[in-house]
Design a protein around this motif. Structure first.
Motif, PDB file in Angstrom:
ATOM      1  N   SER A 186       0.842  -1.203   0.000  1.00  0.00           N
ATOM      2  CA  SER A 186       0.000   0.000   0.000  1.00  0.00           C
ATOM      3  C   SER A 186       0.871   1.244   0.000  1.00  0.00           C
ATOM      4  CB  SER A 186      -0.924   0.011   1.213  1.00  0.00           C
ATOM      5  OG  SER A 186      -1.905  -0.990   1.106  1.00  0.00           O
ATOM      6  N   ASP A 187       0.531   2.200  -0.831  1.00  0.00           N
ATOM      7  CA  ASP A 187       1.359   3.402  -0.948  1.00  0.00           C
ATOM      8  C   ASP A 187       0.682   4.647  -0.394  1.00  0.00           C
ATOM      9  OD1 ASP A 187       0.747   4.006  -4.527  1.00  0.00           O
ATOM     10  OD2 ASP A 187      -0.591   3.690  -2.823  1.00  0.00           O
ATOM     11  N   TYR A 188      -0.428   4.426   0.261  1.00  0.00           N
ATOM     12  CA  TYR A 188      -1.226   5.579   0.663  1.00  0.00           C
ATOM     13  C   TYR A 188      -2.154   5.133   1.780  1.00  0.00           C
ATOM     14  CZ  TYR A 188      -4.847   9.172  -0.050  1.00  0.00           C
ATOM     15  OH  TYR A 188      -5.751  10.169   0.107  1.00  0.00           O
ATOM     16  N   PHE A 189      -2.292   5.951   2.805  1.00  0.00           N
ATOM     17  CA  PHE A 189      -3.137   5.614   3.948  1.00  0.00           C
ATOM     18  C   PHE A 189      -3.937   6.846   4.350  1.00  0.00           C
ATOM     19  CE2 PHE A 189      -1.111   1.586   4.602  1.00  0.00           C
ATOM     20  CZ  PHE A 189       0.172   1.783   4.123  1.00  0.00           C
ATOM     21  N   ILE A 190      -5.149   6.569   4.816  1.00  0.00           N
ATOM     22  CA  ILE A 190      -6.044   7.678   5.139  1.00  0.00           C
ATOM     23  C   ILE A 190      -6.700   7.419   6.496  1.00  0.00           C
ATOM     24  CG2 ILE A 190      -7.980   9.084   4.305  1.00  0.00           C
ATOM     25  CD1 ILE A 190      -6.781   6.375   2.021  1.00  0.00           C
ATOM     26  N   GLY A 212     -21.832  10.343   8.003  1.00  0.00           N
ATOM     27  CA  GLY A 212     -20.920   9.574   7.176  1.00  0.00           C
ATOM     28  C   GLY A 212     -19.480   9.833   7.561  1.00  0.00           C
ATOM     29  N   PRO A 213     -18.573   8.934   7.183  1.00  0.00           N
ATOM     30  CA  PRO A 213     -17.145   9.151   7.447  1.00  0.00           C
ATOM     31  C   PRO A 213     -16.653  10.440   6.812  1.00  0.00           C
ATOM     32  CG  PRO A 213     -17.555   6.869   6.790  1.00  0.00           C
ATOM     33  CD  PRO A 213     -18.825   7.632   6.539  1.00  0.00           C
ATOM     34  N   GLN A 214     -15.752  11.100   7.515  1.00  0.00           N
ATOM     35  CA  GLN A 214     -15.203  12.377   7.061  1.00  0.00           C
ATOM     36  C   GLN A 214     -13.684  12.279   7.029  1.00  0.00           C
ATOM     37  OE1 GLN A 214     -15.958  15.527   9.837  1.00  0.00           O
ATOM     38  NE2 GLN A 214     -15.352  17.149   8.445  1.00  0.00           N
ATOM     39  N   PHE A 215     -13.092  12.651   5.917  1.00  0.00           N
ATOM     40  CA  PHE A 215     -11.638  12.625   5.752  1.00  0.00           C
ATOM     41  C   PHE A 215     -10.963  13.522   6.792  1.00  0.00           C
ATOM     42  CE2 PHE A 215      -7.685  12.441   3.401  1.00  0.00           C
ATOM     43  CZ  PHE A 215      -7.109  13.684   3.613  1.00  0.00           C
ATOM     44  N   ILE A 216      -9.897  12.982   7.407  1.00  0.00           N
ATOM     45  CA  ILE A 216      -9.129  13.789   8.352  1.00  0.00           C
ATOM     46  C   ILE A 216      -7.767  14.141   7.773  1.00  0.00           C
ATOM     47  CG2 ILE A 216      -8.090  13.908  10.641  1.00  0.00           C
ATOM     48  CD1 ILE A 216      -9.960  11.730  11.557  1.00  0.00           C
ATOM     49  N   ILE A 217      -7.005  13.112   7.438  1.00  0.00           N
ATOM     50  CA  ILE A 217      -5.633  13.318   7.000  1.00  0.00           C
ATOM     51  C   ILE A 217      -5.163  12.069   6.280  1.00  0.00           C
ATOM     52  CG2 ILE A 217      -4.578  12.404   9.137  1.00  0.00           C
ATOM     53  CD1 ILE A 217      -2.480  14.680   8.888  1.00  0.00           C
ATOM     54  N   ASP A 218      -4.203  12.234   5.389  1.00  0.00           N
ATOM     55  CA  ASP A 218      -3.639  11.078   4.701  1.00  0.00           C
ATOM     56  C   ASP A 218      -2.115  11.156   4.750  1.00  0.00           C
ATOM     57  OD1 ASP A 218      -4.396  12.351   1.321  1.00  0.00           O
ATOM     58  OD2 ASP A 218      -3.052  13.094   2.874  1.00  0.00           O
ATOM     59  N   ILE A 219      -1.493  10.068   4.344  1.00  0.00           N
ATOM     60  CA  ILE A 219      -0.035  10.007   4.330  1.00  0.00           C
ATOM     61  C   ILE A 219       0.404   9.048   3.238  1.00  0.00           C
ATOM     62  CG2 ILE A 219       0.083   8.157   6.071  1.00  0.00           C
ATOM     63  CD1 ILE A 219       2.652   9.564   7.132  1.00  0.00           C
ATOM     64  N   ARG A 220       1.440   9.423   2.522  1.00  0.00           N
ATOM     65  CA  ARG A 220       2.014   8.555   1.506  1.00  0.00           C
ATOM     66  C   ARG A 220       3.032   7.617   2.156  1.00  0.00           C
ATOM     67  NH1 ARG A 220       0.554   9.663  -4.118  1.00  0.00           N
ATOM     68  NH2 ARG A 220      -0.525  11.659  -4.057  1.00  0.00           N
ATOM     69  N   SER A 221       3.269   6.512   1.520  1.00  0.00           N
ATOM     70  CA  SER A 221       4.167   5.518   2.103  1.00  0.00           C
ATOM     71  C   SER A 221       5.624   5.961   2.116  1.00  0.00           C
ATOM     72  CB  SER A 221       4.045   4.188   1.357  1.00  0.00           C
ATOM     73  OG  SER A 221       4.426   4.355   0.014  1.00  0.00           O
ATOM     74  N   ASN A 222       5.951   7.009   1.380  1.00  0.00           N
ATOM     75  CA  ASN A 222       7.339   7.495   1.392  1.00  0.00           C
ATOM     76  C   ASN A 222       7.585   8.502   2.526  1.00  0.00           C
ATOM     77  OD1 ASN A 222       5.922   9.638   0.390  1.00  0.00           O
ATOM     78  ND2 ASN A 222       7.181   9.925  -1.436  1.00  0.00           N
TER      79      ASN A 222
END
Lengths: 111, 114
Positions: A30-34, A43-53
């Motif tokens: 996986s290269d991306y996590f949220i 409903g679910p609400q986006f908080i923050i994401d992070i790339r695998s690098n």
């Protein structure tokens, strides 16, 4: 509101505490996590994401840490407030355009 | 923008009846997703569309479930006939493009099948 899980892991905190919510993910590719937040009846609400690098990313009062060695993700919420009470989900890509969500952790913040 | 709009917010029906859930995605979003949330199974993807075309319906549990997207601003999820085990919260989400574009969720439809 809708109960999303009577047996969800639950984290209790006092207002002003720093809270840490953990998540173990399954796919080492996986290269991306949220992180999503779901308040009762919404409903679910986006908080923050992070790339695998990356191994750390900061937002407003939130920090996400990624440890690829042990496939572990954490969400740190600084100075938690009662309004932070919700279920928090981590998610990773499940396919080309889709997400696979974890089971969630309930955060209860007391005044 | 008003966000993703779903209707109805609550639906109570009897086993065997047809149920239709509706979704209006955010204007300009090319991807639309239908999810189901239950206590036992969590949040599961049922089907998703790209530019109104169904791309992956492998999450649709049975032939009783069908979804359509006749135009860019409207999608339906139909259950016929409904069964008590279909009781869940159904969410629609949309995104501008594919990952990592953010998926924005609607408020959900709570379905109860008696």
């Amino acid at each position: 509101g809708e109960s999303v899980g009577l047996h969800l892991p639950t984290l209790s905190a006092q207002e002003g505490d720093n809270s840490i919510i953990n998540c173990a993910y399954s796919n080492s590719a996986s290269d991306y996590f949220i992180w999503y937040k779901q308040e009762s009846g919404k409903g679910p609400q986006f908080i923050i994401d992070i790339r695998s690098n990356m191994d750390k990313r900061q937002g407003q009062r939130v920090t996400v840490l990624l440890n690829k060695t042990v496939k572990h993700l954490s969400l740190q919420i600084a100075a938690t407030q009662p309004g932070d009470s919700a279920v928090y989900f981590c998610a990773e890509p499940g396919g080309y355009s889709t997400l696979t969500f974890g089971k969630g952790t309930m955060l209860l913040v007391s005044p | 923008d008003a966000g993703v709009i779903q209707s109805p917010r609550h639906e109570v029906t009897e086993m065997g009846q047809e149920v239709t859930l509706r979704c209006k995605p955010i204007s300009g979003h090319d991807y639309l997703f239908w999810y189901r949330q239950t206590m036992m199974r969590g949040l599961e993807l049922l089907i998703y569309f790209n530019n109104n075309v169904p791309i992956d319906d492998s999450g649709m549990p049975e032939d009783r479930f069908s979804a359509k997207m006749p135009n860019a601003s409207f999608s339906t999820l139909k259950i016929q006939p409904s069964e008590p085990r279909d009781s869940a919260v159904y969410f629609c989400a949309s995104s501008l493009g594919r990952l990592p574009d953010t998926q924005y969720f609607g408020p959900g439809t709570r379905l109860t099948v008696l």
